[in-house]
Design a protein around this motif. Structure first.
Motif, PDB file in Angstrom:
ATOM      1  N   TYR A   1       7.112   6.463  -6.077  1.00  0.00           N
ATOM      2  CA  TYR A   1       5.733   6.102  -5.743  1.00  0.00           C
ATOM      3  C   TYR A   1       5.422   4.666  -6.149  1.00  0.00           C
ATOM      4  O   TYR A   1       4.763   3.926  -5.411  1.00  0.00           O
ATOM      5  CB  TYR A   1       4.788   7.079  -6.443  1.00  0.00           C
ATOM      6  N   GLN A   2       5.909   4.234  -7.312  1.00  0.00           N
ATOM      7  CA  GLN A   2       5.666   2.861  -7.745  1.00  0.00           C
ATOM      8  C   GLN A   2       6.326   1.847  -6.817  1.00  0.00           C
ATOM      9  O   GLN A   2       5.755   0.799  -6.504  1.00  0.00           O
ATOM     10  CB  GLN A   2       6.185   2.666  -9.174  1.00  0.00           C
ATOM     11  N   ARG A   3       7.517   2.159  -6.369  1.00  0.00           N
ATOM     12  CA  ARG A   3       8.232   1.216  -5.498  1.00  0.00           C
ATOM     13  C   ARG A   3       7.637   1.141  -4.096  1.00  0.00           C
ATOM     14  O   ARG A   3       7.836   0.158  -3.387  1.00  0.00           O
ATOM     15  CB  ARG A   3       9.700   1.637  -5.392  1.00  0.00           C
ATOM     16  N   ALA A   4       6.921   2.204  -3.710  1.00  0.00           N
ATOM     17  CA  ALA A   4       6.392   2.253  -2.342  1.00  0.00           C
ATOM     18  C   ALA A   4       4.937   1.820  -2.246  1.00  0.00           C
ATOM     19  O   ALA A   4       4.307   2.014  -1.195  1.00  0.00           O
ATOM     20  CB  ALA A   4       6.543   3.670  -1.788  1.00  0.00           C
ATOM     21  N   ARG A   5       4.377   1.249  -3.298  1.00  0.00           N
ATOM     22  CA  ARG A   5       2.978   0.823  -3.249  1.00  0.00           C
ATOM     23  C   ARG A   5       2.764  -0.223  -2.160  1.00  0.00           C
ATOM     24  O   ARG A   5       3.497  -1.197  -2.066  1.00  0.00           O
ATOM     25  CB  ARG A   5       2.567   0.257  -4.599  1.00  0.00           C
TER      26      ARG A   5
ATOM     27  N   SER B   1       3.038   0.443   1.052  1.00  0.00           N
ATOM     28  CA  SER B   1       3.736   0.835   2.274  1.00  0.00           C
ATOM     29  C   SER B   1       3.046   2.037   2.907  1.00  0.00           C
ATOM     30  O   SER B   1       2.122   2.632   2.351  1.00  0.00           O
ATOM     31  CB  SER B   1       5.192   1.168   1.966  1.00  0.00           C
TER      32      SER B   1
ATOM     33  N   THR C   1       4.257   4.933   3.379  1.00  0.00           N
ATOM     34  CA  THR C   1       4.626   6.196   2.733  1.00  0.00           C
ATOM     35  C   THR C   1       4.019   6.337   1.343  1.00  0.00           C
ATOM     36  O   THR C   1       4.301   7.323   0.648  1.00  0.00           O
ATOM     37  CB  THR C   1       6.159   6.291   2.615  1.00  0.00           C
ATOM     38  N   SER C   2       3.185   5.381   0.932  1.00  0.00           N
ATOM     39  CA  SER C   2       2.648   5.403  -0.421  1.00  0.00           C
ATOM     40  C   SER C   2       1.787   6.637  -0.664  1.00  0.00           C
ATOM     41  O   SER C   2       1.865   7.261  -1.717  1.00  0.00           O
ATOM     42  CB  SER C   2       1.842   4.131  -0.679  1.00  0.00           C
ATOM     43  N   SER C   3       0.954   7.003   0.314  1.00  0.00           N
ATOM     44  CA  SER C   3       0.053   8.137   0.137  1.00  0.00           C
ATOM     45  C   SER C   3       0.833   9.444  -0.030  1.00  0.00           C
ATOM     46  O   SER C   3       0.531  10.256  -0.914  1.00  0.00           O
ATOM     47  CB  SER C   3      -0.890   8.239   1.333  1.00  0.00           C
TER      48      SER C   3
ATOM     49  N   GLY D   1       2.517   9.475  -3.330  1.00  0.00           N
ATOM     50  CA  GLY D   1       1.537   9.671  -4.389  1.00  0.00           C
ATOM     51  C   GLY D   1       1.182  11.129  -4.570  1.00  0.00           C
ATOM     52  O   GLY D   1       1.033  11.613  -5.710  1.00  0.00           O
TER      53      GLY D   1
END
Length: 427
Positions: free
Chosen positions: A280-284, A286, A288-290, A293
């Motif tokens: 989740y941290q790496r995808a902030r 993007s 796919t972040s939601s 999360g």
């Protein structure tokens, strides 16, 4: 010897990581929260901290906090933990760096570790920026200390003064930390010191002693020289017989057991939670972040639920065990907590009784001249006296620095008592 950890936590928890890596002192950047127990000090911005997280760490003194760094003296080593965020302007970055250099100047054994958010050829970067030119290193190789979204950089660096750099072993740890920064491990201490510690911790497996092999291997040569030299010759022969008749235990482990409610299911849930958190941290930012999360929040609820259920079940089990076994786990946990409470100071009357017990009245004793022995007289030690004294030695007592267990020593005396009595008569 001291095991030092440097890690930018990026607001992750540090306790479990430090427990698994078994370090003595941690130099942290961007800690999640203030720690408790042992020694803890942070800089003015609370972004850099030093945590003496083990009882093996020396007592901290001369603690000093400033903007961007915190300093403490542990033993004869000055430790600096730093964090200079990328939001600082170059002038402010240089100012804080100058303050750090001024404070460290004149000190002999200095270790400076931190996240400087600076690039330089000197620590493996392909380019040098303005911050990197301001820093003029223990870092070896070109491995990244920071990774995110397939991008890597070397921004966590460690410096040491020449007086201590030769006895520091610097390495990047492959241990999973839940942060996007890699943990850096520094073992402070010479290799000779490490070898001496490891050698001292080698112990024999007394339960596997083979008496027949020990007896055939015990060959004590003709003794010559003074009592000290003869004693050394005998002990070397006994050690050689121990090596032939008993295996060596595995290396001494300083493993700390988990808390009483820890289970394999909690360990698995924690790994899933850490994996989801990092994803989740790496995808902030993007698309796919939601989704990630939501996955992270779900894993966190599962971990909390598993911990809550385990603690409740184990607490009820402790209560039941305390009713049937008052000296069981509940008693041990209570006593362990009570050890941290300092006892009340003894009263004056109690102190008088203690002094009188330790230092009794000796006026009724014989004069010193009557107690002195004539050292010119020859003292004889019989075999029966030696065997009677050896018979009182307990098997379970810890061995000395030579690691010879009492079981082997008693067997050696019974096999060749005349060698031991001859040395004793020379003392």
């Amino acid at each position: 010897m001291m095991k030092l950890l440097h890690l930018n936590l990026n607001h992750c928890g540090a306790a479990q990581t430090i427990r698994e890596l078994n370090v003595d002192v941690a130099e942290l950047s961007e800690p999640y929260k203030t720690q408790t127990g042992c020694f803890w000090a942070a800089d003015r911005t609370s972004k850099a901290a030093i945590w003496a997280c083990s009882n093996r760490a020396p007592a901290a003194e001369a603690v000093y906090s400033s903007d961007g760094y915190v300093c403490a003296k542990l033993g004869d080593i000055w430790l600096y933990s730093c964090y200079l965020p990328p939001s600082l302007r170059l002038e402010e970055f240089k100012s804080r760096l100058d303050n750090l250099a001024t404070h460290a100047r004149g000190k002999r054994k200095v270790v400076i570790a931190g996240d400087f958010n600076a690039w330089s050829h000197e620590w493996g970067r392909s380019s040098t920026n303005a911050r990197g030119r301001s820093l003029a290193i223990l870092n070896t190789g070109t491995s990244y200390t920071f990774t995110r979204a397939d991008y890597g950089s070397v921004i966590d660096v460690t410096f040491a003064s020449s007086q201590i750099a030769s006895v520091i072993q610097w390495q990047l740890s492959s241990h999973y930390t839940a942060s996007d920064h890699t943990a850096i491990i520094c073992n402070i201490g010479s290799r000779a010191q490490q070898a001496a510690v490891q050698e001292k911790r080698q112990m024999y497996r007394v339960d596997a002693l083979n008496p027949e092999v020990f007896a055939s291997s015990l060959v004590i040569p003709e003794l010559t020289g003074d009592a000290n030299k003869q004693t050394k010759m005998i002990m070397e022969s006994v050690v050689a017989a121990c090596d032939c008749s008993m295996p060596i235990r595995g290396a001494y482990s300083r493993h700390h057991p988990h808390v009483y409610w820890w289970t394999n299911n909690i360990a698995k849930a924690r790994k899933k939670w850490l994996r989801a958190r990092r994803a989740y941290q790496r995808a902030r930012g993007s698309i796919t972040s939601s989704h990630l999360g939501d996955e992270f929040a779900s894993r966190r609820r599962e971990l909390k639920r598993a911990i809550k259920e385990s603690t409740r079940r184990c607490f009820l089990q402790l209560c039941d065990e305390a009713s049937s076994d008052i000296w069981g786990m509940a008693y041990k946990m209570t006593v362990k907590k009570l050890k941290a409470v300092r006892p009340a100071a003894p009263s004056e009357d109690h102190m008088v009784n203690i002094v009188q017990t330790i230092f009794p009245d000796t006026s009724y004793m014989a004069p010193r001249e009557m107690l002195q022995m004539n050292h010119t007289d020859h003292i004889s030690v019989s075999t029966d006296e030696l065997l009677a004294a050896v018979a009182q030695m307990h098997y379970q007592k810890a061995p000395g620095s030579d690691s010879i267990p009492n079981k082997a020593l008693k067997l050696a005396v019974r096999l060749q008592p005349e060698k031991f009595t001859g040395v004793l008569e020379m003392l």
